[in-house]
Design an enzyme around this catalytic site. Structure first.
Site, mmCIF file in Angstrom:
data_model
loop_
_atom_site.group_PDB
_atom_site.id
_atom_site.type_symbol
_atom_site.label_atom_id
_atom_site.label_comp_id
_atom_site.label_asym_id
_atom_site.label_seq_id
_atom_site.Cartn_x
_atom_site.Cartn_y
_atom_site.Cartn_z
ATOM 1 N N HIS A 208 0.817 -1.224 0.000
ATOM 2 C CA HIS A 208 0.000 0.000 0.000
ATOM 3 C C HIS A 208 0.839 1.257 0.000
ATOM 4 C CE1 HIS A 208 -3.184 -2.904 0.710
ATOM 5 N NE2 HIS A 208 -3.880 -2.024 0.021
ATOM 6 N N GLU A 450 -11.219 -10.792 -4.519
ATOM 7 C CA GLU A 450 -9.778 -10.723 -4.254
ATOM 8 C C GLU A 450 -9.248 -11.901 -3.452
ATOM 9 O OE1 GLU A 450 -8.905 -6.907 -2.488
ATOM 10 O OE2 GLU A 450 -10.637 -6.979 -1.188
HETATM 11 C C1 PEP Z 1 -6.669 -5.150 -4.568
HETATM 12 O O1 PEP Z 1 -6.438 -5.980 -3.687
HETATM 13 O O2 PEP Z 1 -6.376 -5.319 -5.771
HETATM 14 C C2 PEP Z 1 -7.285 -3.860 -4.231
HETATM 15 C C3 PEP Z 1 -7.661 -3.015 -5.148
HETATM 16 O O3 PEP Z 1 -7.403 -3.567 -2.900
HETATM 17 P P1 PEP Z 1 -6.170 -3.067 -2.025
HETATM 18 O O4 PEP Z 1 -5.007 -2.848 -2.944
HETATM 19 O O5 PEP Z 1 -6.580 -1.812 -1.343
HETATM 20 O O6 PEP Z 1 -5.959 -4.209 -1.087
HETATM 21 MG MG MG Z 2 -7.304 -5.699 -1.755
#
Ligand code: PEP
Ligand code: MG
Length: 583
Positions: A208, A450
């Site tokens: 992130h 996911e």
């Molecule tokens: C993902 O997992 O692709 C997503 C968009 O969520 P995040 O990156 O916030 O976990």
């Molecule tokens: Mg995600």
């Protein structure tokens, strides 16, 4: 001497500037430039802080009980000595008057510099004095926190061309942040600040921290291992965000070469900007929806500027970060969602409910200490574990839906039981608003796909939801069992693995069969090398950081899905999807 440090390329472009080394524990210190006329006041602020701490230490010394251990008195003496040390005070003055850093920034910069020297000392006793210095600096910072700064709010560092940089060694050169690690909450703070690029020792391409860097649209490299050890405060560095390299102390020839490339990147951006108002339609006439991923309501402006037709993923957890446990209540969230809706000027906004946990701790520097945080209390599990907090958010979103077009998206759902629990909370939130007589709007409900379990059960998922959004960042992590944040396995984190492609293809196909929209909102949606393949698999909705939208649009304008569809099937069936992709 010139040398380079290699890591993972996470945000494109070239940055040339001076390194600012920041220890992770100190990222919440304000970083901004002051005006030359504020230098004296800023030096005075540090002086006052230092004097106040000295008085405090002297008071402690005076009040020390007779039976106190002698080490304690000696320790206070050391602290007082460090406080008066010319190396600390002179250095701080230098950063303020020569570089125009604000007081806190100057103090922590000088601390980092001296701490390095302590680290290099042979003598154990002297080496350990680093911890004392750290405590002294912390005390001054704490004192200064309680004293309002008389200086102006943060201002940006004017950007200079590499030619300027070669000739000119003055204060207003771009600054590049180098740190061991930065949490997403830290990054959020840096979003407001002056840095032209950043490098961290740890992290993966879809961690992130990297994602927030991408949203800042500044060159960034993560997973550069020992970068923060090798670079010194104020070193000249080049960040090559395309190659994932940091060049330290570059020679004039290298600087000139990168200056040239920097100009090329700028020209390419100008060229792409012309596509802003061009509809994203393939050669064979398919209209493709290009949406934006945002972290904060303020990001909506960049989304509109890039020509996004809506927000496909508002990562609402960023509203909850860095609040020291004081989570925003319903009204505060409602206002934030309305701000995003306003920012999007009538275009739809997809709000994802809070997804904290794993590499997104709520607080700065806070780490999830569970053994397997990515498999732990994260995302929807976190929300379902605290239903009243969850319904605060649901009510805020439902109320915002009366104000503008809103869709509601749930992260990391894995099976029917979780879906039913989640939808029951939505019903309850509506009932609570009814009971209070508060107006709210209708929302489309969507699930993120996911976790492999969700992808495998997509048919039944679609019975509950109006739309799906594939989070490839996590889908890759969980399908391949590869930590998305771990640079040690980053080379194995591969969106082109058959198993991943198969899941993505099946979800898109099932959505099409049931006439429901499927979007990809993971980082693959903004990766231009993946655009043709995703189009070929039938994807018609992409959500990504605003900075990537125009480059993806360019790919779409050149694409013909009549050719891409059979080719994508070939890629799916082939032994080496990656090899086919370049053909
Ligand atoms: C993902 O997992 O692709 C997503 C968009 O969520 P995040 O990156 O916030 O976990
Ligand atoms: Mg995600």
């Amino acid at each position: 001497m010139t040398f380079s440090v290699h890591g993972l390329a996470v945000a494109r472009g070239i940055a040339i500037g001076r390194a600012v080394l920041v220890a992770s524990s100190r990222v919440d210190v304000a970083h901004y430039f002051i005006q030359p006329e504020q230098v004296a006041a800023e030096i005075e602020r540090v002086r006052q802080g230092r004097n106040a701490v000295a008085e405090e230490l002297q008071r402690l010394q005076a009040d020390m009980p007779h039976d106190a251990p002698p080490e304690l008195a000696a320790l206070l003496d050391v602290h007082l000595m460090l406080l008066q040390d010319e190396m600390l005070t002179g250095g701080v003055k230098h950063w303020i008057s020569e570089r125009l850093y604000n007081a806190e920034w100057a103090l922590t910069t000088q601390f980092e510099l001296i701490a390095r020297q302590f680290d290099e000392m042979e003598d154990d006793y002297l080496r350990e004095r680093k911890a004392d210095l750290e405590q002294v600096v912390e005390r001054i910072l704490r004192y200064m926190k309680g004293v309002a700064s008389p200086v102006a709010p943060p201002v940006s560092s004017p950007r200079k061309t590499p030619q300027d940089l070669l000739l000119d060694d003055t204060v207003d050169v771009p600054l590049v942040l180098v740190a061991h690690d930065l949490s997403p909450a830290d990054m959020l703070q840096f979003k407001q600040s002056v840095f032209a690029g950043f490098v961290t020792d740890v992290g993966g391409k879809t961690s992130h921290t990297a994602i927030v860097a991408r949203s800042m649209d500044i060159p960034a490299v993560v997973g550069a291992r020992a970068a923060s050890q090798l670079v010194r405060q104020d070193d000249w560095v080049i960040i090559d965000g395309d190659a994932g390299v940091m060049i330290v102390d570059p020679s004039p020839i290298i600087l000139a070469e990168y200056g040239f490339r920097q100009r090329q990147v700028a020209l390419e951006r100008e060229r792409l900007a012309r596509l802003r108002h061009t509809p994203a339609i393939t050669i064979d006439g398919h209209k493709i929806e290009l949406l934006a991923n945002i972290e904060q309501p303020g990001d909506a402006a960049a989304a509109v500027r890039a020509g996004a037709v809506g927000v496909g993923l508002f990562r609402s957890e960023f509203l909850f970060m860095g609040k020291n446990g004081n989570l925003p209540g319903e009204d505060e969230q409602y206002r934030a969602y309305c701000e995003a809706i306003d920012g999007m000027q009538g275009l739809p906004v997809t709000i994802r409910t809070i997804d904290v946990g794993a590499d997104k701790p709520l607080d700065k520097g806070g780490k999830d200490t569970h053994l397997n945080p990515a498999l732990g209390l994260r995302a929807i599990r976190w929300s379902l574990a605290d239903p009243s907090m969850f319904r605060n958010q649901l009510r805020a979103v439902l109320r915002a839906a009366a104000y503008g077009q809103v869709k509601l998206l749930f992260p990391m759902l894995a099976h029917r039981h979780e879906i039913e629990q989640t939808l029951a909370q939505v019903e309850l939130a509506r009932a609570e608003l009814d009971a209070r007589g508060v107006p709210y709007g209708s929302v489309q409900l969507g699930a993120m796909i996911e976790v492999p379990a969700a992808a495998l059960m997509v048919r039944s998922f679609l019975q509950y939801f109006d739309f799906l959004s594939i989070g490839t960042n996590d889908l890759i992590q969980y399908t391949l069992a590869i930590d998305r944040t771990d640079e040690a396995v980053a080379h194995r984190y591969d969106p082109l693995q058959h198993a991943v492609l198969r899941l993505v293809a099946d979800v898109i196909a099932e959505g099409e069969r049931q006439g429901k929209s499927v979007c990809v909102c993971g980082e693959t949606a903004g990766d231009v090398t993946m655009t043709r393949l995703l189009l070929g698999l039938g994807l018609r909705s992409f959500s990504m950081h605003p900075a990537q939208i125009l480059a993806v649009k360019q790919e779409i304008l050149r694409a013909d899905t009549r050719k891409l569809a059979p080719w994508a099937q070939q890629v799916l069936a082939g032994d080496e999807p990656a090899a086919l992709l370049v053909s």
